[in-house]
Design a protein around this motif. Sequence first.
Motif, short mmCIF file in Angstrom:
data_model
loop_
_atom_site.label_atom_id
_atom_site.label_comp_id
_atom_site.label_asym_id
_atom_site.label_seq_id
_atom_site.Cartn_x
_atom_site.Cartn_y
_atom_site.Cartn_z
N TRP A 52 0.81 -1.23 0.00
CA TRP A 52 0.00 0.00 0.00
C TRP A 52 0.84 1.28 0.00
O TRP A 52 0.28 2.36 -0.03
CB TRP A 52 -0.91 0.02 1.24
N ASN A 53 2.16 1.17 0.08
CA ASN A 53 2.90 2.42 0.31
C ASN A 53 3.06 3.28 -0.95
O ASN A 53 3.10 4.50 -0.86
CB ASN A 53 4.25 2.16 0.99
N PHE A 54 3.14 2.63 -2.12
CA PHE A 54 3.10 3.34 -3.40
C PHE A 54 2.16 2.52 -4.28
O PHE A 54 2.63 1.80 -5.19
CB PHE A 54 4.50 3.41 -4.04
N PRO A 55 0.87 2.56 -4.03
CA PRO A 55 -0.02 1.54 -4.62
C PRO A 55 0.06 1.44 -6.14
O PRO A 55 0.25 0.35 -6.68
CB PRO A 55 -1.41 1.99 -4.16
N LEU A 56 -0.05 2.57 -6.82
CA LEU A 56 -0.09 2.52 -8.28
C LEU A 56 1.32 2.28 -8.86
O LEU A 56 1.50 1.54 -9.82
CB LEU A 56 -0.65 3.84 -8.81
N MET A 57 2.30 2.90 -8.24
CA MET A 57 3.67 2.78 -8.74
C MET A 57 4.16 1.33 -8.62
O MET A 57 4.71 0.77 -9.58
CB MET A 57 4.56 3.71 -7.92
N MET A 58 3.94 0.72 -7.46
CA MET A 58 4.37 -0.67 -7.28
C MET A 58 3.60 -1.59 -8.23
O MET A 58 4.15 -2.55 -8.77
CB MET A 58 4.14 -1.13 -5.83
N SER A 59 2.31 -1.27 -8.44
CA SER A 59 1.52 -2.09 -9.37
C SER A 59 2.12 -1.99 -10.77
O SER A 59 2.29 -3.00 -11.46
CB SER A 59 0.06 -1.60 -9.42
N CYS A 60 2.44 -0.76 -11.19
CA CYS A 60 2.94 -0.57 -12.56
C CYS A 60 4.31 -1.19 -12.74
O CYS A 60 4.62 -1.68 -13.83
CB CYS A 60 2.95 0.92 -12.91
N TRP A 61 5.13 -1.18 -11.71
CA TRP A 61 6.44 -1.83 -11.83
C TRP A 61 6.28 -3.30 -12.20
O TRP A 61 7.16 -3.90 -12.80
CB TRP A 61 7.22 -1.73 -10.50
N LYS A 62 5.16 -3.92 -11.78
CA LYS A 62 4.93 -5.33 -12.12
C LYS A 62 4.15 -5.47 -13.42
O LYS A 62 4.52 -6.21 -14.31
CB LYS A 62 4.09 -6.02 -11.02
N ILE A 63 3.01 -4.76 -13.48
CA ILE A 63 2.10 -5.05 -14.60
C ILE A 63 2.66 -4.54 -15.93
O ILE A 63 2.38 -5.13 -16.97
CB ILE A 63 0.68 -4.51 -14.36
N ALA A 64 3.45 -3.47 -15.90
CA ALA A 64 3.94 -2.92 -17.18
C ALA A 64 4.84 -3.93 -17.90
O ALA A 64 4.55 -4.28 -19.05
CB ALA A 64 4.65 -1.59 -16.96
N PRO A 65 5.90 -4.44 -17.27
CA PRO A 65 6.70 -5.43 -18.01
C PRO A 65 5.96 -6.73 -18.24
O PRO A 65 6.13 -7.37 -19.29
CB PRO A 65 7.93 -5.65 -17.10
N ALA A 66 5.09 -7.13 -17.29
CA ALA A 66 4.38 -8.40 -17.45
C ALA A 66 3.42 -8.32 -18.63
O ALA A 66 3.34 -9.25 -19.44
CB ALA A 66 3.64 -8.77 -16.17
N LEU A 67 2.68 -7.22 -18.75
CA LEU A 67 1.76 -7.08 -19.89
C LEU A 67 2.54 -6.89 -21.19
O LEU A 67 2.21 -7.48 -22.21
CB LEU A 67 0.82 -5.88 -19.67
N ALA A 68 3.57 -6.06 -21.14
CA ALA A 68 4.35 -5.82 -22.37
C ALA A 68 4.89 -7.13 -22.92
O ALA A 68 4.90 -7.35 -24.13
CB ALA A 68 5.49 -4.84 -22.08
N ALA A 69 5.29 -8.02 -22.02
CA ALA A 69 5.88 -9.30 -22.46
C ALA A 69 4.82 -10.27 -22.97
O ALA A 69 5.15 -11.34 -23.48
CB ALA A 69 6.66 -9.94 -21.31
N GLY A 70 3.52 -9.94 -22.81
CA GLY A 70 2.47 -10.77 -23.40
C GLY A 70 1.72 -11.67 -22.43
O GLY A 70 0.95 -12.52 -22.84
N ASN A 71 1.95 -11.46 -21.13
CA ASN A 71 1.26 -12.30 -20.14
C ASN A 71 -0.16 -11.82 -19.89
O ASN A 71 -0.51 -10.67 -20.18
CB ASN A 71 2.03 -12.24 -18.81
#
Length: 500
Positions: free
Chosen positions: A167-186
């Motif tokens: 919860w400390n950087f909710p959107l930023m921590m989410s994007c650190w994961k989802i951005a490369p994961a989605l970009a890679a096609g997952n």
Amino acid sequence: MSQLTRADWQAMSERLQLEGRAFINGDYVSAVGGDTFASINPANGMPLALIAGCDEQDAALAVAHARAAFRRGDWSRCAPAERKRTLLKLARLMEQHQEELALLETLDMGKPIGDSLHVDLPSAINCIGWNAEAIDKVYGEVAPTDRHSLGLITREPLGVVAAIVPWNFPLMMSCWKIAPALAAGNSVILKPSEKSPLSAIRLAALAREAGVPDGVFQVLPGFGHTVGKALALHNDVDCLAFTGSTRVGKQLTQYAGQSNLKRTFMECGGKSANIICADAGNLDTIAREAAMAIYYNQGEVCIAGSRLLVENSIKDELVERIIAYAEQLQPGDPLDPATRMGAIVDAAQLDTICGYVAKGVDEGARLRMGGEPVLTDSGGHYFPPTLFDGVNNRHTIAREEIFGPVLSVIGFDTLDEAIEIANDSPYGLAAAVWTRDLDKALTASRRLESGQVYVNNYAGGDMTVPFGGVKQSGNGRDKSLHSLSEYSQLKTTWIALHGN
Ligand code: NAD
């Protein structure tokens, strides 16, 4: 810079229509079991919205949709340039809605609105755009085989990725994961913290608007022991990308072993050492930076410079200057753009901080500033900048992550001693060394057991460099091209050539 005043933000928050439902297969839906829980505004203790309390039924549903989407291939097998276009559109939509997203962040977890708008949002948006831009520049390899064979080494997405974030950087921590994961096609299922689900839930609608296909990005709000655990134990989740405490990280690693040996990336806690040598330079600058290294975001930062190691010849002088500077950082209303320290995320976290302060006093450290909750009439949870001098590295406040604005100052005489103290910790997330001597700086950088070392700054870095820990701070790497590799796997295709 935004010209919005506190009254503007307040008015905007009153107009907000908060969505609290889960986002499964392209639609907002209630939890299958019908559970809800309230998200609370830490600034005043008032409920904000009812949030879907997802559990294993929702996890099962979302994983089935994620797998179906992955097999369908309209995201996993489309041209990387197409994923790039969609994710760039998402970044643009986030930019258009940045004030709303920043407001959600501040209402949900209490950080100052200025930080949400000028730090968290730009960073989250940049992360989505950066990974989008990168993905159509990643090539495979051809192995150096003999002339009768062709060895192709290609990268493929992993499949279904569950991202569990704090919860400390909710959107930023989410994007650190989802951005490369989605970009890679997952296909990605995001489980935000139960303490800060609003921005992730809103992000889902923006992803849909950008054109991310149904089932490719889903959001399951709820508690760790219910939906988080269900995702971690699920046999059809291929990867668990986690940011959170070391305690939960260890638990998730066990869940992976108990189920399908899913790939796990752990980004966990820290107790980082900020080492100030006597030749570091301007003491006012260093005092300001050392204060911000611990008090920024109310101290709720994984890389917080919570152990300040200062060469004894300058220690007393530096401590006085830190106190003088930090006195100006008193907590205030998170919606006031002038506020530099906001509210602590919830009552439990405030109790934890108070407990550590009491322990610090009991064990003999000298409390020089702060130490008691403030603004108690607000109904919210506020804790001022707090400083302990005369700390010994064996004290509990020097060993355990407090996750609050509490600084422990430890003196040293030689750099060797400082490095030994810094490394005497179960954690290894970040460390800093301040000196004008290049030799000392680089020697320290080599010897510090830490995922990142800052020289003459604290918490520097951007999307181009990886971020992660060693020891019990974890084993994953967010950001940079290296994080893209984490969300893909290598495939070898060996081709026999029968020509001459
Ligand atoms: P936490 O470990 O309590 O929770 C993190 C997430 O895990 C939440 O979404 C929570 O619901 C979920 N969770 C909890 N128990 C679970 C279980 N049994 N199964 C599955 N999921 C479960 O951490 P927190 O209090 O949200 O965040 C603070 C911690 O995060 C600190 O230790 C901080 O250092 C760390 N952190 C690390 C980094 C990093 O990059 N290394 C960044 C930010 C925060």
